[in-house]
Design an enzyme around this catalytic site. Structure first.
Site, mmCIF file in Angstrom:
data_model
loop_
_atom_site.group_PDB
_atom_site.id
_atom_site.type_symbol
_atom_site.label_atom_id
_atom_site.label_comp_id
_atom_site.label_asym_id
_atom_site.label_seq_id
_atom_site.Cartn_x
_atom_site.Cartn_y
_atom_site.Cartn_z
ATOM 1 N N ASP A 21 0.823 -1.164 0.125
ATOM 2 C CA ASP A 21 -0.057 -0.061 -0.179
ATOM 3 C C ASP A 21 1.010 1.282 -0.163
ATOM 4 O O ASP A 21 2.100 1.181 0.664
ATOM 5 C CB ASP A 21 -0.923 0.180 1.063
ATOM 6 N N GLU A 23 0.911 5.459 0.502
ATOM 7 C CA GLU A 23 0.364 6.998 0.909
ATOM 8 C C GLU A 23 0.871 7.821 0.112
ATOM 9 O O GLU A 23 2.154 7.921 -0.137
ATOM 10 C CB GLU A 23 0.481 7.237 2.581
ATOM 11 N N HIS A 160 -5.313 4.233 6.828
ATOM 12 C CA HIS A 160 -4.676 5.123 5.697
ATOM 13 C C HIS A 160 -3.262 5.210 6.415
ATOM 14 O O HIS A 160 -2.583 6.321 6.126
ATOM 15 C CB HIS A 160 -5.394 6.320 5.734
ATOM 16 N N ASP A 165 -2.552 -0.753 6.371
ATOM 17 C CA ASP A 165 -3.464 -0.929 5.291
ATOM 18 C C ASP A 165 -2.914 -2.284 4.457
ATOM 19 O O ASP A 165 -3.838 -3.103 3.949
ATOM 20 C CB ASP A 165 -3.547 0.212 4.194
#
Length: 187
Positions: A21, A23, A160, A165
């Site tokens: 994942d 960000e 998040h 995640d």
């Protein structure tokens, strides 16, 4: 990185998976940058490796993005740039199936980052857990990672966050594979 659209290979193979994942500073992989990578390598039913790295994006992080993932400009001071982190990420994913929730978003950012770093994009299969979830649990109102986590009773520690995640997505993958391998999935 090529998306897998058919899940039938999962019936006969148990490949290594690397769930990841990202960000970012925003939603556009052309204009925005990666601020965190979380990844978990899963092989033979166990986690064999992982990484979590906060990254200096080289551009200001908009307050709207920081309010979602909790990473602010002050948090990336002195952190490595993406070019320093990509070799470790590529080593981690080598020989595995790359897995992400809404994979086109994360893969798009990764392709752009590799291109900016003048690094080759690996030929690696990519599985989107949204596709797996839709096959395993059709008719849900929402296939967001957080809604699926609630539905499947997966503990979310910090939504998040790339690290958490990735872990939640791995649990979703394991539960989806269990349903799939029982033969109750609609492809």
């Amino acid at each position: 990185m090529k998306m897998i659209y058919k899940l039938d290979f999962l019936k006969s193979e148990t490949p290594d998976f690397t769930v990841f994942d990202l960000e970012t500073t925003g939603l556009s992989n052309r204009r925005d940058r990666i601020v965190e990578i979380g990844a978990v390598r899963y092989s033979g039913g166990i986690i064999t490796d992982s990484m979590n790295e906060v990254i200096n994006p080289g551009i200001p992080i908009p307050p709207s993005a920081s309010s979602i993932h909790g990473i602010y400009d002050r948090d990336v001071i002195g952190k490595p740039f993406i070019e320093e982190v990509l070799p470790r990420f590529l080593n981690l994913i080598a020989g595995s199936v790359l897995v992400a929730h809404n994979a086109s978003f994360d893969v798009g950012f990764m392709r752009k980052a590799l291109g900016r770093a003048e690094m080759d994009v690996p030929e690696i299969p990519v599985l989107d857990t949204i596709a797996l979830a839709k096959a395993a649990w059709p008719g849900r109102r929402s296939y967001s990672l957080q809604n699926l986590a609630v539905f499947l009773a997966i503990n979310v520690r910090k939504a998040h966050s790339a690290e958490d995640d990735s872990r939640v997505c791995l649990e979703l993958l394991k539960k989806g594979l269990e349903v799939y391998r029982k033969g109750s999935v609609n492809e």
